[in-house]
Design a protein around this motif. Structure first.
Motif, PDB file in Angstrom:
ATOM      1  N   LEU A  19       5.172 -10.620  -8.099  1.00  0.00           N
ATOM      2  CA  LEU A  19       4.100  -9.585  -7.313  1.00  0.00           C
ATOM      3  C   LEU A  19       4.599  -9.172  -5.545  1.00  0.00           C
ATOM      4  O   LEU A  19       5.180 -10.185  -5.605  1.00  0.00           O
ATOM      5  CB  LEU A  19       2.740 -10.135  -7.037  1.00  0.00           C
ATOM      6  N   SER A  20       5.181  -7.702  -6.024  1.00  0.00           N
ATOM      7  CA  SER A  20       5.793  -7.643  -4.131  1.00  0.00           C
ATOM      8  C   SER A  20       4.757  -7.561  -3.356  1.00  0.00           C
ATOM      9  O   SER A  20       3.069  -7.244  -3.938  1.00  0.00           O
ATOM     10  CB  SER A  20       6.648  -5.921  -4.219  1.00  0.00           C
ATOM     11  N   THR A  21       4.696  -6.889  -2.157  1.00  0.00           N
ATOM     12  CA  THR A  21       4.154  -6.650  -1.136  1.00  0.00           C
ATOM     13  C   THR A  21       3.003  -6.089  -1.159  1.00  0.00           C
ATOM     14  O   THR A  21       1.578  -5.605  -1.413  1.00  0.00           O
ATOM     15  CB  THR A  21       4.803  -6.825   0.352  1.00  0.00           C
ATOM     16  N   LYS A  22       3.242  -4.894  -2.190  1.00  0.00           N
ATOM     17  CA  LYS A  22       2.894  -3.433  -2.587  1.00  0.00           C
ATOM     18  C   LYS A  22       1.745  -4.167  -3.978  1.00  0.00           C
ATOM     19  O   LYS A  22       0.618  -4.180  -4.026  1.00  0.00           O
ATOM     20  CB  LYS A  22       3.878  -2.902  -3.444  1.00  0.00           C
ATOM     21  N   GLY A  23       2.158  -5.191  -4.835  1.00  0.00           N
ATOM     22  CA  GLY A  23       1.380  -5.800  -6.341  1.00  0.00           C
ATOM     23  C   GLY A  23       0.385  -6.126  -5.706  1.00  0.00           C
ATOM     24  O   GLY A  23      -0.292  -6.496  -5.830  1.00  0.00           O
ATOM     25  N   ASN A  24       0.047  -6.987  -4.158  1.00  0.00           N
ATOM     26  CA  ASN A  24      -0.452  -8.075  -3.768  1.00  0.00           C
ATOM     27  C   ASN A  24      -1.203  -7.019  -2.662  1.00  0.00           C
ATOM     28  O   ASN A  24      -3.022  -7.341  -3.442  1.00  0.00           O
ATOM     29  CB  ASN A  24      -0.298  -8.810  -2.436  1.00  0.00           C
ATOM     30  N   GLU A  25      -1.379  -6.578  -2.215  1.00  0.00           N
ATOM     31  CA  GLU A  25      -2.672  -5.108  -1.892  1.00  0.00           C
ATOM     32  C   GLU A  25      -3.137  -4.667  -3.132  1.00  0.00           C
ATOM     33  O   GLU A  25      -4.466  -4.326  -2.850  1.00  0.00           O
ATOM     34  CB  GLU A  25      -1.193  -3.896  -1.470  1.00  0.00           C
ATOM     35  N   ALA A  26      -1.984  -4.816  -3.872  1.00  0.00           N
ATOM     36  CA  ALA A  26      -3.395  -3.148  -5.486  1.00  0.00           C
ATOM     37  C   ALA A  26      -4.105  -4.626  -6.084  1.00  0.00           C
ATOM     38  O   ALA A  26      -5.108  -4.190  -6.429  1.00  0.00           O
ATOM     39  CB  ALA A  26      -2.202  -3.369  -6.445  1.00  0.00           C
ATOM     40  N   VAL A  27      -3.576  -6.094  -5.658  1.00  0.00           N
ATOM     41  CA  VAL A  27      -4.968  -6.731  -6.211  1.00  0.00           C
ATOM     42  C   VAL A  27      -5.746  -7.618  -5.658  1.00  0.00           C
ATOM     43  O   VAL A  27      -6.475  -7.233  -6.675  1.00  0.00           O
ATOM     44  CB  VAL A  27      -3.752  -8.162  -6.687  1.00  0.00           C
ATOM     45  N   SER A  28      -5.261  -7.421  -4.088  1.00  0.00           N
ATOM     46  CA  SER A  28      -6.654  -7.356  -4.004  1.00  0.00           C
ATOM     47  C   SER A  28      -7.873  -6.121  -3.862  1.00  0.00           C
ATOM     48  O   SER A  28      -8.877  -6.686  -3.461  1.00  0.00           O
ATOM     49  CB  SER A  28      -5.859  -7.805  -2.107  1.00  0.00           C
ATOM     50  N   ALA A  29      -6.887  -5.310  -3.810  1.00  0.00           N
ATOM     51  CA  ALA A  29      -8.182  -3.400  -4.029  1.00  0.00           C
ATOM     52  C   ALA A  29      -8.588  -4.278  -5.353  1.00  0.00           C
ATOM     53  O   ALA A  29      -9.678  -4.403  -5.790  1.00  0.00           O
ATOM     54  CB  ALA A  29      -7.522  -2.313  -3.988  1.00  0.00           C
TER      55      ALA A  29
END
Length: 123
Positions: A19-29
């Motif tokens: 995951l990229s940082t953008k992907g990590n944020e999406a997973v958290s959401a």
């Protein structure tokens, strides 16, 4: 916007993705969405929440499943396919990886080349 004449980037079967940082944020959401929907009224509410989650990010509602799988750690496409055997076909996993790479949610893991061997000495 997708360019029709562009070549697809091909990755080896041992290529890992994370995951990229953008992907990590999406997973958290997405994880928060799943937790909230458990207290909800049913499948219709969950589907609506996934639509609200995916729309602004330019994803499909099914992409949360793939993002969570890559959130566990660095994975190859075949590892994700095996783990999601009952949920998605290999073709769907490959399409999702291409889509998530294009959106910037995933990134390929760069493998460090092994150091060259020391010079051979002849005495």
């Amino acid at each position: 916007m997708k360019i029709e004449n562009s070549e697809k980037v091909r990755f080896g079967r041992g290529q890992k993705f994370r995951l990229s940082t953008k992907g990590n944020e999406a997973v958290s959401a997405y994880t928060l969405l799943v937790e909230r929907s458990r207290a909800g009224m049913g499948r219709a509410q969950f589907d609506a929440a996934r639509g609200e989650w995916s729309g602004p990010r330019g994803l499909t509602s099914e992409d949360g499943l793939f993002l969570v799988e890559f959130g566990v750690g660095e994975r190859t496409i075949s590892e994700v396919t095996r783990n999601l055997d009952d949920c998605a076909s290999p073709r769907e996993v490959k399409a999702a990886v291409e889509r998530l790479l294009e959106c910037g949610m995933l990134e390929p893991v760069v493998v460090q080349a092994p150091p060259p061997p020391p010079p051979r000495r002849y005495w």
